[in-house]
Design an enzyme around this catalytic site. Structure first.
Site, PDB file in Angstrom:
ATOM      1  N   CYS A 264       0.788  -1.241   0.000  1.00  0.00           N
ATOM      2  CA  CYS A 264       0.000   0.000   0.000  1.00  0.00           C
ATOM      3  C   CYS A 264       0.817   1.286   0.000  1.00  0.00           C
ATOM      4  O   CYS A 264       0.658   2.100  -0.916  1.00  0.00           O
ATOM      5  CB  CYS A 264      -0.947   0.000   1.191  1.00  0.00           C
ATOM      6  SG  CYS A 264      -2.283  -1.175   0.969  1.00  0.00           S
TER       7      CYS A 264
HETATM    8  P1  NAD Z   1      -4.217  -9.232  -3.614  1.00  0.00           P
HETATM    9  O1  NAD Z   1      -3.325  -9.148  -4.783  1.00  0.00           O
HETATM   10  O2  NAD Z   1      -3.771  -9.910  -2.365  1.00  0.00           O
HETATM   11  O3  NAD Z   1      -5.595  -9.930  -4.044  1.00  0.00           O
HETATM   12  C1  NAD Z   1      -6.314  -9.625  -5.197  1.00  0.00           C
HETATM   13  C2  NAD Z   1      -7.146 -10.849  -5.587  1.00  0.00           C
HETATM   14  O4  NAD Z   1      -8.005 -10.506  -6.665  1.00  0.00           O
HETATM   15  C3  NAD Z   1      -6.339 -12.036  -6.046  1.00  0.00           C
HETATM   16  O5  NAD Z   1      -6.719 -13.186  -5.304  1.00  0.00           O
HETATM   17  C4  NAD Z   1      -6.694 -12.182  -7.530  1.00  0.00           C
HETATM   18  O6  NAD Z   1      -6.653 -13.524  -7.969  1.00  0.00           O
HETATM   19  C5  NAD Z   1      -8.091 -11.635  -7.538  1.00  0.00           C
HETATM   20  N1  NAD Z   1      -8.565 -11.175  -8.840  1.00  0.00           N
HETATM   21  C6  NAD Z   1      -7.900 -10.462  -9.785  1.00  0.00           C
HETATM   22  N2  NAD Z   1      -8.710 -10.221 -10.838  1.00  0.00           N
HETATM   23  C7  NAD Z   1      -9.907 -10.788 -10.553  1.00  0.00           C
HETATM   24  C8  NAD Z   1     -11.145 -10.868 -11.243  1.00  0.00           C
HETATM   25  N3  NAD Z   1     -11.337 -10.307 -12.431  1.00  0.00           N
HETATM   26  N4  NAD Z   1     -12.161 -11.524 -10.649  1.00  0.00           N
HETATM   27  C9  NAD Z   1     -11.999 -12.098  -9.438  1.00  0.00           C
HETATM   28  N5  NAD Z   1     -10.849 -12.047  -8.751  1.00  0.00           N
HETATM   29  C10 NAD Z   1      -9.818 -11.408  -9.294  1.00  0.00           C
HETATM   30  O7  NAD Z   1      -4.649  -7.734  -3.307  1.00  0.00           O
HETATM   31  P2  NAD Z   1      -4.940  -7.069  -1.868  1.00  0.00           P
HETATM   32  O8  NAD Z   1      -3.689  -6.849  -1.112  1.00  0.00           O
HETATM   33  O9  NAD Z   1      -6.085  -7.779  -1.225  1.00  0.00           O
HETATM   34  O10 NAD Z   1      -5.442  -5.609  -2.349  1.00  0.00           O
HETATM   35  C11 NAD Z   1      -6.674  -5.430  -3.020  1.00  0.00           C
HETATM   36  C12 NAD Z   1      -6.956  -3.941  -3.112  1.00  0.00           C
HETATM   37  O11 NAD Z   1      -7.127  -3.399  -1.792  1.00  0.00           O
HETATM   38  C13 NAD Z   1      -5.829  -3.119  -3.745  1.00  0.00           C
HETATM   39  O12 NAD Z   1      -6.404  -2.048  -4.442  1.00  0.00           O
HETATM   40  C14 NAD Z   1      -5.051  -2.612  -2.546  1.00  0.00           C
HETATM   41  O13 NAD Z   1      -4.365  -1.420  -2.821  1.00  0.00           O
HETATM   42  C15 NAD Z   1      -6.180  -2.365  -1.559  1.00  0.00           C
HETATM   43  N6  NAD Z   1      -5.781  -2.447  -0.146  1.00  0.00           N
HETATM   44  C16 NAD Z   1      -4.889  -3.389   0.270  1.00  0.00           C
HETATM   45  C17 NAD Z   1      -4.562  -3.456   1.620  1.00  0.00           C
HETATM   46  C18 NAD Z   1      -3.565  -4.474   2.108  1.00  0.00           C
HETATM   47  O14 NAD Z   1      -3.109  -4.316   3.244  1.00  0.00           O
HETATM   48  N7  NAD Z   1      -3.220  -5.483   1.335  1.00  0.00           N
HETATM   49  C19 NAD Z   1      -5.137  -2.577   2.531  1.00  0.00           C
HETATM   50  C20 NAD Z   1      -6.073  -1.651   2.075  1.00  0.00           C
HETATM   51  C21 NAD Z   1      -6.390  -1.588   0.724  1.00  0.00           C
END
Ligand code: NAD
Length: 419
Positions: A264
């Site tokens: 992030c």
């Molecule tokens: P991640 O990469 O861990 O997970 C994303 C998931 O989405 C994966 O499992 C992937 O297979 C799936 N995916 C991708 N395309 C898809 C589709 N078309 N249909 C269904 N599934 C699909 O990502 P994350 O860390 O969970 O982050 C997700 C969002 O949240 C990002 O925008 C990130 O910036 C935000 N965010 C993350 C955090 C954190 O601490 N990781 C905190 C707040 C916000």
């Protein structure tokens, strides 16, 4: 309520399981079959304290399951988009996964009878929900504006404490296009003792990015002040204690160290900077935040080099995750320090309680160990890069130089990054 969640990463899976904990019926949808299989078998593909137990509980009581099938969306009331939004080269966010998910969601909604609420939880640049995601869902679903409620609900959970943070948030920000959608999404959080802030969708997007820019800037300032303290022969930890007593500053988030990482802070700062540049707005603070942070992990290697020649030495790297409590190595300090050590001819041993499988995929050539003790065997020096509690015991380090990037221990043969 019946909730569908697109994406089962850190945010999607934790949100899904926690919404089930709050009494809702949840289906999580991911395109990766193996993830869905593991989740349905009660094995989360990510490590977060408490997640596995909670997942298993809700799988067995039937309030949670995962699928690859968007066809389950019409059976739900609200859908959260939680897919990844990684960076482009120029720092702007790559929305390809989100656009794909929004299009597939829209298509699935063609089968929906009645109204549906679409919530963007992924971190996106201001105006994306209103100008990009909303129109995409409407186009793909063929529905009218009155049938789709549009909401932006940023997620503030911290990896390593994700389940706790989700269930005990400081605030819930709900950027909504209309009253009804706001009420529906707010009702999902009933039972939590957090203030709810209602905004429009673009303000909610900016609150997320501004929060992370603020925290990242604070860390870089702290690290720079820490480096100055070290040059002066002062211990920054004591300085920070005194500074934090000022209520305008506050005591939290004043720890100096070998840099911030994770999925992030770096990405979100780069994103808001890229958007500002496209608007012709100055980004001096954001530039400095990132520049300080790029140098800070290298300081670990510089401090080591001041004490010994690195070439041919055996160096124990303790901590590969970007922070304790997670297996996530995205933008971790270890990804800068380890290649630098290898480039300088060190023999690198490594240990992390959770992140070794992820790190091994990128650096198979390291010698991975099963404990701190084993990692320190035959090591000439240890570099502590992650604040895991098990690295704190000073008796571990009797015969070895310690370069401590997190201020977690103290031994006779010791070099702290900012003290
Ligand atoms: P991640 O990469 O861990 O997970 C994303 C998931 O989405 C994966 O499992 C992937 O297979 C799936 N995916 C991708 N395309 C898809 C589709 N078309 N249909 C269904 N599934 C699909 O990502 P994350 O860390 O969970 O982050 C997700 C969002 O949240 C990002 O925008 C990130 O910036 C935000 N965010 C993350 C955090 C954190 O601490 N990781 C905190 C707040 C916000």
């Amino acid at each position: 309520m019946k909730v569908s969640i697109i994406g089962t990463g850190y945010v999607g899976l934790v949100s899904g399981v926690c919404f089930a904990e709050l009494g809702h019926d949840v289906v999580c949808i991911d395109t990766v079959k193996e993830k869905v299989r593991d989740i349905n078998a009660g094995e989360p593909p990510i490590f977060e304290e408490g997640l596995e137990d909670m997942l298993r509980r809700h799988l067995s009581n039937g309030s949670f399951h995962a699928t690859t099938d968007y066809g389950e969306v019409p059976g739900t009331d609200v859908t959260f988009l939680c897919v990844g939004t990684p960076s482009h080269e120029d720092g702007s966010l790559d929305l390809k996964y989100l656009l794909r998910a929004a299009e597939d969601l829209g298509r699935a909604l063609q089968e929906k009878k009645g109204r549906h609420v679409v919530v963007v939880k992924s971190t996106v640049p201001p105006n994306t929900t209103r100008d990009v995601i909303g129109p995409m869902v409407l186009r793909a679903s063929g529905k009218g504006q009155e049938e789709i409620g549009l909401v932006m609900n940023p997620e503030f959970l911290k990896e390593g404490m994700a389940v706790h943070d989700f269930l005990n948030p400081d605030r819930v920000v709900i950027g909504a296009s209309d009253d009804r959608s706001f009420e529906e999404v707010a009702s999902l959080y009933h039972g939590l003792e957090a203030p709810i802030l209602r905004t429009d969708t673009s303000t909610a997007e900016m609150i997320k990015l501004a929060s992370n820019a603020f925290l990242a800037a604070r860390i870089s300032l702290v690290n720079e002040l820490g480096n100055i303290c070290k040059a002066l022969g002062l211990d920054f930890r004591q300085v920070a204690r005194g500074v934090g007593m000022d209520p305008r500053v506050g005591p939290l988030f004043l720890k100096a160290g070998c840099g911030f990482g994770g999925s992030c802070f770096p990405k979100d700062v780069k994103s808001i900077r890229a958007q500002a540049r496209s608007l012709g707005t100055g980004t001096d603070m954001l530039d400095a935040t990132l520049a300080v942070n790029e140098k800070q992990p290298r300081r670990m290697v510089e401090l080591l080099e001041k004490r010994m020649e690195i070439y041919g030495r055996t160096i124990a790297v303790l901590g590969l995750a970007f922070k304790p409590g997670t297996d996530d190595i995205r933008e971790a300090s270890s990804l800068v320090v380890v290649p630098e050590l290898l480039r300088k001819g060190a023999n690198v041993r490594a240990y992390d309680p959770q992140a070794m499988p992820n790190f091994r995929r990128e650096f198979p050539q390291l010698n991975y160990c099963s404990s701190v003790k084993e990692c320190l065997e035959e090591a000439d020096a240890a570099l502590i890069l992650t604040e895991w509690k098990e690295f704190a015991d000073p008796s571990l380090y009797t015969n070895v130089l310690v370069v401590d990037g997190r201020g977690i221990t103290k031994t006779n043969n010791y070099e702290g990054i900012c003290w």
